[in-house]
Design a protein around this motif. Structure first.
Motif, PDB file in Angstrom:
ATOM      1  N   HIS A 110       0.674  -1.210  -0.055  1.00 47.16           N
ATOM      2  CA  HIS A 110       0.063   0.471   0.689  1.00 47.16           C
ATOM      3  C   HIS A 110       1.124   1.538  -0.417  1.00 47.16           C
ATOM      4  O   HIS A 110       2.000   1.621   0.279  1.00 47.16           O
ATOM      5  CB  HIS A 110      -1.353  -0.385   1.285  1.00 47.16           C
ATOM      6  CG  HIS A 110      -1.593  -1.363   1.351  1.00 47.16           C
ATOM      7  ND1 HIS A 110      -3.124  -0.791   0.598  1.00 47.16           N
ATOM      8  CD2 HIS A 110      -2.171  -2.410   1.607  1.00 47.16           C
ATOM      9  CE1 HIS A 110      -3.403  -2.396   1.132  1.00 47.16           C
ATOM     10  NE2 HIS A 110      -2.487  -3.352   1.308  1.00 47.16           N
ATOM     11  N   THR A 111       0.163   2.339  -0.023  1.00 47.36           N
ATOM     12  CA  THR A 111       1.342   3.381  -0.239  1.00 47.36           C
ATOM     13  C   THR A 111       1.710   4.289   1.572  1.00 47.36           C
ATOM     14  O   THR A 111       1.928   4.545   1.200  1.00 47.36           O
ATOM     15  CB  THR A 111      -0.193   4.557  -0.675  1.00 47.36           C
ATOM     16  OG1 THR A 111      -1.070   4.636  -0.027  1.00 47.36           O
ATOM     17  CG2 THR A 111      -0.156   5.131  -2.484  1.00 47.36           C
TER      18      THR A 111
ATOM     19  N   ASP B  44      -5.019  -0.616  -3.399  1.00 51.01           N
ATOM     20  CA  ASP B  44      -4.659  -0.079  -1.800  1.00 51.01           C
ATOM     21  C   ASP B  44      -5.634   0.629  -1.016  1.00 51.01           C
ATOM     22  O   ASP B  44      -6.962   0.812  -1.590  1.00 51.01           O
ATOM     23  CB  ASP B  44      -3.839   1.274  -2.526  1.00 51.01           C
ATOM     24  CG  ASP B  44      -3.349   2.473  -1.115  1.00 51.01           C
ATOM     25  OD1 ASP B  44      -2.563   2.023  -0.142  1.00 51.01           O
ATOM     26  OD2 ASP B  44      -3.612   3.323  -1.133  1.00 51.01           O
TER      27      ASP B  44
ATOM     28  N   SER C  30      -5.272   2.033   2.433  1.00 53.80           N
ATOM     29  CA  SER C  30      -4.704   3.501   3.024  1.00 53.80           C
ATOM     30  C   SER C  30      -5.792   3.741   3.709  1.00 53.80           C
ATOM     31  O   SER C  30      -5.615   3.596   5.207  1.00 53.80           O
ATOM     32  CB  SER C  30      -2.779   4.050   2.426  1.00 53.80           C
ATOM     33  OG  SER C  30      -2.137   2.997   2.220  1.00 53.80           O
TER      34      SER C  30
END
Length: 186
Positions: A45-46, A74, A76
């Protein structure tokens, strides 16, 4: 002065935001894509966290194909829907088989004598099945024998062929007597 400022349109107010879309490369062997496969991959994930997902890889997929998996990107921001994941398929080279469309190609080295008089050879397929390949008398170097339905599967359920290219090994260090026999046969 109020009219000079930024005024977002109604569309921007109503647009649903989501987490970022992610892209990964998934490496597959020819054996793995012979049938539909499920590959387990780790997605970063970011925010640096990771999660594990299982991706269905269709049979016969081509190298460089991009497959979109909705909602597997993602995650997040827990307040937003997950992004999408795009997997680019990278098919690894195989030491025995190359792919030509839905056909598979391999080489079979035979002796010069078997090329002249013919013989039966055993050959392993991509599925590790053993096939008996009949080499006809007079087979030339570079000849290609086609074995139906032993290539790659397609999405439609049909199957390509196995193309066997014949390589002929010339014997080395023949005795003078063997060379004389070859000369008389010429």
């Amino acid at each position: 002065f109020g009219s000079a400022g930024f005024h977002p349109s109604k569309r921007e107010y109503n647009r649903v935001r989501a987490n970022k879309n992610l892209g990964i490369t998934v490496e597959c062997t020819l054996q793995e894509i012979l049938y539909e496969q499920e590959k387990t991959v780790s997605i970063k994930h970011t925010d640096g966290t990771r999660h594990i997902v299982n991706l269905k890889i269709p049979c016969g997929v081509n190298n460089g194909t991009k497959i979109k998996y909705s909602g597997l990107g993602d995650k997040s921001n827990k307040n937003l829907p997950p992004g999408d994941l795009t997997a680019t398929i990278n098919i690894l080279l195989d030491e025995n088989f190359t792919r030509e469309g839905n056909n598979l190609k391999t080489n079979l080295t035979i002796s010069v004598w078997d090329a002249i008089i013919g013989n039966v050879y055993q050959l392993s397929t991509l599925e590790n099945k053993t096939l008996n390949i009949t080499i006809p008398a007079g087979t030339q170097y570079g000849a290609i024998l086609k074995i139906k339905n032993h290539g790659m599967f397609t999405k439609q359920g049909s199957r390509g062929d196995l193309l066997v290219q014949i390589l002929v090994k010339i014997p080395e260090n023949l005795t003078e007597q063997q060379l004389n026999i070859c000369t008389t046969l010429r």
